[in-house]
Write a protein that holds these residues in place. Structure first.
Motif, PDB file in Angstrom:
ATOM      1  N   ARG A  96      39.286  29.517  34.037  1.00 58.69           N
ATOM      2  CA  ARG A  96      40.128  29.628  32.848  1.00 58.69           C
ATOM      3  C   ARG A  96      39.324  29.287  31.591  1.00 58.69           C
ATOM      4  O   ARG A  96      39.434  29.963  30.573  1.00 58.69           O
ATOM      5  CB  ARG A  96      41.340  28.712  32.972  1.00 58.69           C
ATOM      6  CG  ARG A  96      42.330  28.913  31.854  1.00 58.69           C
ATOM      7  CD  ARG A  96      43.515  27.981  31.940  1.00 58.69           C
ATOM      8  NE  ARG A  96      44.165  28.026  33.235  1.00 58.69           N
ATOM      9  CZ  ARG A  96      44.642  26.954  33.861  1.00 58.69           C
ATOM     10  NH1 ARG A  96      44.561  25.774  33.334  1.00 58.69           N
ATOM     11  NH2 ARG A  96      45.231  27.083  35.013  1.00 58.69           N
ATOM     12  N   LEU A  99      36.885  32.160  30.761  1.00 52.71           N
ATOM     13  CA  LEU A  99      37.595  33.297  30.169  1.00 52.71           C
ATOM     14  C   LEU A  99      38.066  32.962  28.753  1.00 52.71           C
ATOM     15  O   LEU A  99      38.024  33.818  27.867  1.00 52.71           O
ATOM     16  CB  LEU A  99      38.767  33.715  31.052  1.00 52.71           C
ATOM     17  CG  LEU A  99      38.381  34.364  32.386  1.00 52.71           C
ATOM     18  CD1 LEU A  99      39.586  34.481  33.298  1.00 52.71           C
ATOM     19  CD2 LEU A  99      37.724  35.712  32.166  1.00 52.71           C
ATOM     20  N   LEU A 118      45.988  33.530  29.009  1.00 55.23           N
ATOM     21  CA  LEU A 118      45.068  32.958  29.994  1.00 55.23           C
ATOM     22  C   LEU A 118      45.501  31.559  30.424  1.00 55.23           C
ATOM     23  O   LEU A 118      45.408  31.205  31.599  1.00 55.23           O
ATOM     24  CB  LEU A 118      43.642  32.909  29.429  1.00 55.23           C
ATOM     25  CG  LEU A 118      42.984  34.264  29.183  1.00 55.23           C
ATOM     26  CD1 LEU A 118      41.656  34.073  28.468  1.00 55.23           C
ATOM     27  CD2 LEU A 118      42.796  35.020  30.479  1.00 55.23           C
ATOM     28  N   GLN A 128      44.096  34.741  37.355  1.00 54.55           N
ATOM     29  CA  GLN A 128      43.365  34.987  36.120  1.00 54.55           C
ATOM     30  C   GLN A 128      43.142  36.485  35.902  1.00 54.55           C
ATOM     31  O   GLN A 128      43.181  36.961  34.780  1.00 54.55           O
ATOM     32  CB  GLN A 128      42.033  34.230  36.103  1.00 54.55           C
ATOM     33  CG  GLN A 128      42.190  32.742  35.883  1.00 54.55           C
ATOM     34  CD  GLN A 128      42.780  32.430  34.525  1.00 54.55           C
ATOM     35  OE1 GLN A 128      42.341  32.943  33.502  1.00 54.55           O
ATOM     36  NE2 GLN A 128      43.794  31.577  34.505  1.00 54.55           N
ATOM     37  N   VAL A 132      44.035  38.642  32.732  1.00 49.10           N
ATOM     38  CA  VAL A 132      43.052  39.514  32.068  1.00 49.10           C
ATOM     39  C   VAL A 132      43.653  40.903  31.861  1.00 49.10           C
ATOM     40  O   VAL A 132      43.479  41.500  30.790  1.00 49.10           O
ATOM     41  CB  VAL A 132      41.737  39.586  32.881  1.00 49.10           C
ATOM     42  CG1 VAL A 132      40.862  40.748  32.432  1.00 49.10           C
ATOM     43  CG2 VAL A 132      40.979  38.273  32.764  1.00 49.10           C
ATOM     44  N   ALA A 155      35.188  40.098  31.602  1.00 47.19           N
ATOM     45  CA  ALA A 155      36.070  39.203  32.349  1.00 47.19           C
ATOM     46  C   ALA A 155      35.939  39.458  33.848  1.00 47.19           C
ATOM     47  O   ALA A 155      35.887  38.518  34.647  1.00 47.19           O
ATOM     48  CB  ALA A 155      37.513  39.380  31.888  1.00 47.19           C
ATOM     49  N   ILE A 159      34.967  36.802  36.788  1.00 43.24           N
ATOM     50  CA  ILE A 159      35.833  36.580  37.951  1.00 43.24           C
ATOM     51  C   ILE A 159      35.069  36.883  39.246  1.00 43.24           C
ATOM     52  O   ILE A 159      35.141  36.118  40.210  1.00 43.24           O
ATOM     53  CB  ILE A 159      37.120  37.405  37.837  1.00 43.24           C
ATOM     54  CG1 ILE A 159      37.977  36.850  36.692  1.00 43.24           C
ATOM     55  CG2 ILE A 159      37.898  37.418  39.144  1.00 43.24           C
ATOM     56  CD1 ILE A 159      39.141  37.728  36.283  1.00 43.24           C
TER      57      ILE A 159
END
Length: 166
Positions: A96, A99, A118, A128, A132, A155, A159
Motif C-alpha cells: 500500500r 503504491l 488505495l 490492491q 489499482v 502499479a 504488485i
C-alpha cells in the motif's frame, strides 16, 4: 528521518503555502502548515489520524525541498525513505505504501482521491490490484488515458514484485 528531528519550511515551502502554484496534495499541504521550526517529526506524527499518509507527506516535503531539518541532524541521503522514522519505520515491503508513493509521484495535484482508493483496500496484492483498477478508471475519466495506462503498468510491476517476495 528521525522522530526527534525538527523540521522547518524552506523558502520553497513558504512560497508553496502562499501561492498554491506547486499543487501539493492536500495531506502534504496540511502537514506543511503545521511545520513551524519547533515541532519534532514525532510531535507532528502524534497529530496524525493516518500516520502512514503523514509519513508519506513528510517524506515528499523533505525530498522535494519544501522543508529541511533544523535540528542539526545530517540531511537524508540519498532518500528520506531509506532513513525511515526511527522506532516506527515505514515498511519497505508495504505494498500500500509503495503504491501510495507511486500515486503521489505521478499525480501530485490529484493524488488525494487516488490515495483514498488505495488506503481503503487492505495490503493483500489482490485487494490492491482491485484498488489499482479503480484508480485506473478514475485517471482515465478525469485525468488522461495515457497516464492511466502508465500508472496501471507501474502499479502492476510493483504488485508482481510483491507477489515474487511473498
Amino acid at each position: 528521518m528521525q522522530p526527534d528531528w525538527i523540521l522547518e519550511k524552506t523558502a520553497a515551502g513558504r512560497e508553496a503555502l502562499v501561492s498554491r502554484a506547486h499543487h501539493l496534495p492536500a495531506v502534504a499541504r496540511g502537514v506543511l502548515v503545521l511545520i513551524n521550526g519547533q515541532r519534532t517529526v514525532g510531535a507532528l506524527l502524534d497529530c496524525a489520524t493516518d500516520k502512514l499518509r503523514w509519513q508519506e507527506a513528510l517524506i515528499l516535503l523533505l525530498e522535494q525541498g519544501y522543508v529541511s531539518s533544523s535540528s542539526g541532524a545530517s540531511e537524508p541521503t540519498p532518500s528520506a525513505r531509506a532513513q525511515g522514522f526511527g522506532a516506527s519505520p515505514l515498511p519497505a515491503s508495504d505494498l500500500r505504501a509503495e503504491l501510495s508513493r507511486l500515486v503521489t509521484q505521478m499525480f501530485a495535484q490529484g493524488a488525494d482521491k487516488l490515495l483514498q482508493k488505495l488506503q481503503a483496500a487492505d495490503n493483500a496484492p489482490k485487494s490492491q490490484m482491485a484498488a489499482v483498477e479503480s484508480c485506473t478508471k478514475y485517471i482515465r475519466l478525469f485525468i488522461d488515458e495515457k497516464k492511466a495506462n502508465e500508472f496501471r503498468d507501474k502499479a502492476q510491476t510493483l504488485i508482481d514484485g510483491r507477489r515474487g517476495v511473498s
